[in-house]
Design a protein around this motif. Structure first.
Motif, PDB file in Angstrom:
ATOM      1  N   GLU A   1       0.837  -1.531   0.117  1.00  0.00           N
ATOM      2  CA  GLU A   1      -0.071   0.294  -0.099  1.00  0.00           C
ATOM      3  C   GLU A   1       1.002   0.801   0.088  1.00  0.00           C
ATOM      4  O   GLU A   1       2.061   1.221   0.463  1.00  0.00           O
TER       5      GLU A   1
ATOM      6  N   PRO B   1       1.280   5.165   1.033  1.00  0.00           N
ATOM      7  CA  PRO B   1       1.256   5.719   2.824  1.00  0.00           C
ATOM      8  C   PRO B   1      -0.492   6.896   2.223  1.00  0.00           C
ATOM      9  O   PRO B   1       0.692   7.494   1.161  1.00  0.00           O
ATOM     10  N   GLY B   2      -0.246   7.233   3.137  1.00  0.00           N
ATOM     11  CA  GLY B   2      -1.724   8.232   3.121  1.00  0.00           C
ATOM     12  C   GLY B   2      -1.005  10.015   3.199  1.00  0.00           C
ATOM     13  O   GLY B   2       0.200   9.760   3.636  1.00  0.00           O
TER      14      GLY B   2
ATOM     15  N   GLY C   1      -3.342  13.148   5.232  1.00  0.00           N
ATOM     16  CA  GLY C   1      -5.123  13.543   6.560  1.00  0.00           C
ATOM     17  C   GLY C   1      -5.245  12.750   5.728  1.00  0.00           C
ATOM     18  O   GLY C   1      -6.211  11.499   5.622  1.00  0.00           O
ATOM     19  N   SER C   2      -4.526  12.399   4.053  1.00  0.00           N
ATOM     20  CA  SER C   2      -5.402  11.140   3.107  1.00  0.00           C
ATOM     21  C   SER C   2      -5.420   9.236   4.023  1.00  0.00           C
ATOM     22  O   SER C   2      -3.968   9.327   4.437  1.00  0.00           O
ATOM     23  N   LEU C   3      -6.517   8.888   3.646  1.00  0.00           N
ATOM     24  CA  LEU C   3      -5.883   7.680   4.128  1.00  0.00           C
ATOM     25  C   LEU C   3      -5.059   6.452   2.942  1.00  0.00           C
ATOM     26  O   LEU C   3      -4.507   6.259   1.795  1.00  0.00           O
ATOM     27  N   PRO C   4      -4.271   5.279   3.467  1.00  0.00           N
ATOM     28  CA  PRO C   4      -3.272   5.311   3.292  1.00  0.00           C
ATOM     29  C   PRO C   4      -3.920   3.955   1.812  1.00  0.00           C
ATOM     30  O   PRO C   4      -5.005   3.441   2.455  1.00  0.00           O
ATOM     31  N   TYR C   5      -3.409   3.585   1.086  1.00  0.00           N
ATOM     32  CA  TYR C   5      -4.114   2.930  -0.626  1.00  0.00           C
ATOM     33  C   TYR C   5      -3.820   1.771  -0.514  1.00  0.00           C
ATOM     34  O   TYR C   5      -2.364   1.708  -0.904  1.00  0.00           O
ATOM     35  N   SER C   6      -4.790   0.729  -0.363  1.00  0.00           N
ATOM     36  CA  SER C   6      -3.731  -0.539  -0.689  1.00  0.00           C
ATOM     37  C   SER C   6      -3.565  -0.805  -2.183  1.00  0.00           C
ATOM     38  O   SER C   6      -5.117  -1.163  -2.575  1.00  0.00           O
TER      39      SER C   6
ATOM     40  N   THR D   1       3.095  -4.269   3.383  1.00  0.00           N
ATOM     41  CA  THR D   1       2.043  -4.278   5.025  1.00  0.00           C
ATOM     42  C   THR D   1       1.741  -5.643   5.218  1.00  0.00           C
ATOM     43  O   THR D   1       1.677  -5.779   6.083  1.00  0.00           O
TER      44      THR D   1
END
Length: 279
Positions: free
Chosen positions: A22, A24-25, A28-33, A77
């Motif tokens: 993934e 990393p964010g 403030g954005s979320l991690p992207y898998s 991850t």
């Protein structure tokens, strides 16, 4: 290149076990898998193809397998990846450098990222000189010329700068550069991008020569089915980070059990029909 016996070549060039990768964010954005629970092996002597639509995770997978590091590199991850006997998850810098020496990585945008103020000869030679500035210049010139011939470019290209070359010529210079060190493993992301169909057989011939001439393996990311039919021992189809099909190109298309494979089959049939239609 195992931890216990570095003189013994690994039986598998790549072992991917339930891999999740993934990005990393940021801000403030979320991690992207981008890759989710993928498993497969690539044996020495194999060329494995990967097909998939944009966003399927195929370029992410290529970057992970190439042992790249730094900005823009996905994190492993979950699961594990072994390349030439070295586990990449948690790998130390020295071990990563050893893997990178034996692995050639042709990035998707390779032809657009050639050093603009270097000649083609300097670009191809750079991986050698970055490791040994005192390398014999005559011997290096011979190696560079041999690589240029292998990708079917005239010697006149050696003194040209990237802006003087066509997109296909730049791509072939990038291929020559990636192979100048004689790698054990090639990770090629869209190797025939921008290359005229009349020249693609040269790339096919080069890959076949590498595969049959010595211990060598490759992962080729491309939706060029003609290329896979010529060089890939099997093909993995990716969709949204997961493997949705494995096998021979024609078997995958004939099964068409996944919507992506059905679309790929339909596109190829349409292209074939158009080619058969007289103007």
């Amino acid at each position: 290149m195992t931890s216990t016996d570095r003189s013994a070549p690994p039986s598998s060039a790549i072992v991917v076990d339930d891999l999740t990768a993934e990005y990393p964010g940021h801000h403030g954005s979320l991690p992207y898998s981008a890759v989710n629970g993928v498993s497969f092996r690539v044996g020495m002597g194999e060329i494995v193809g990967i097909v998939g639509e944009s966003g399927s995770g195929k370029s992410t997978l290529a970057r992970v397998l190439s042992a790249q590091a730094g900005s823009g590199t996905p994190d492993i991850t979950g699961g594990g990846v072994s390349v030439l006997g070295e586990q990449l998850r948690g790998i130390r810098r020295r071990a990563r450098n050893q893997v990178q020496f034996a692995v050639a990585y042709l990035a998707q945008d390779a032809s657009d990222t050639l050093t603009p103020d270097y000649t083609a000869a300097e670009i191809i030679a750079e991986p050698v000189l970055s490791r040994d500035r005192r390398y014999n210049r005559k011997a290096l010139g011979t190696r560079v010329a041999a690589m240029l011939e292998a990708v079917q470019l005239p010697l006149a290209v050696l003194e040209k700068f990237p802006f003087e070359l066509s997109g296909g010529q730049r791509q072939r210079v990038a291929i020559a550069r990636s192979l100048i060190l004689g790698p054990q493993l090639l990770i090629a992301d869209e190797p025939t991008a921008g290359i005229d169909v009349t020249v693609r057989p040269a790339i096919v011939s080069l890959l076949e020569t590498l595969r049959t001439g010595r211990d060598f393996a490759a992962v080729v990311v491309s939706n060029d089915l003609t290329l896979h039919r010529k060089v890939s021992t099997r093909v993995l189809a990716l969709d949204r980070g997961r493997i949705v099909g494995v096998g021979d190109v024609d078997d995958l298309l004939a099964e068409g059990r996944h919507p992506f494979l059905a679309r790929l089959n339909s596109i190829e049939q349409s292209d074939a029909a158009a080619a058969d239609t007289p103007e």
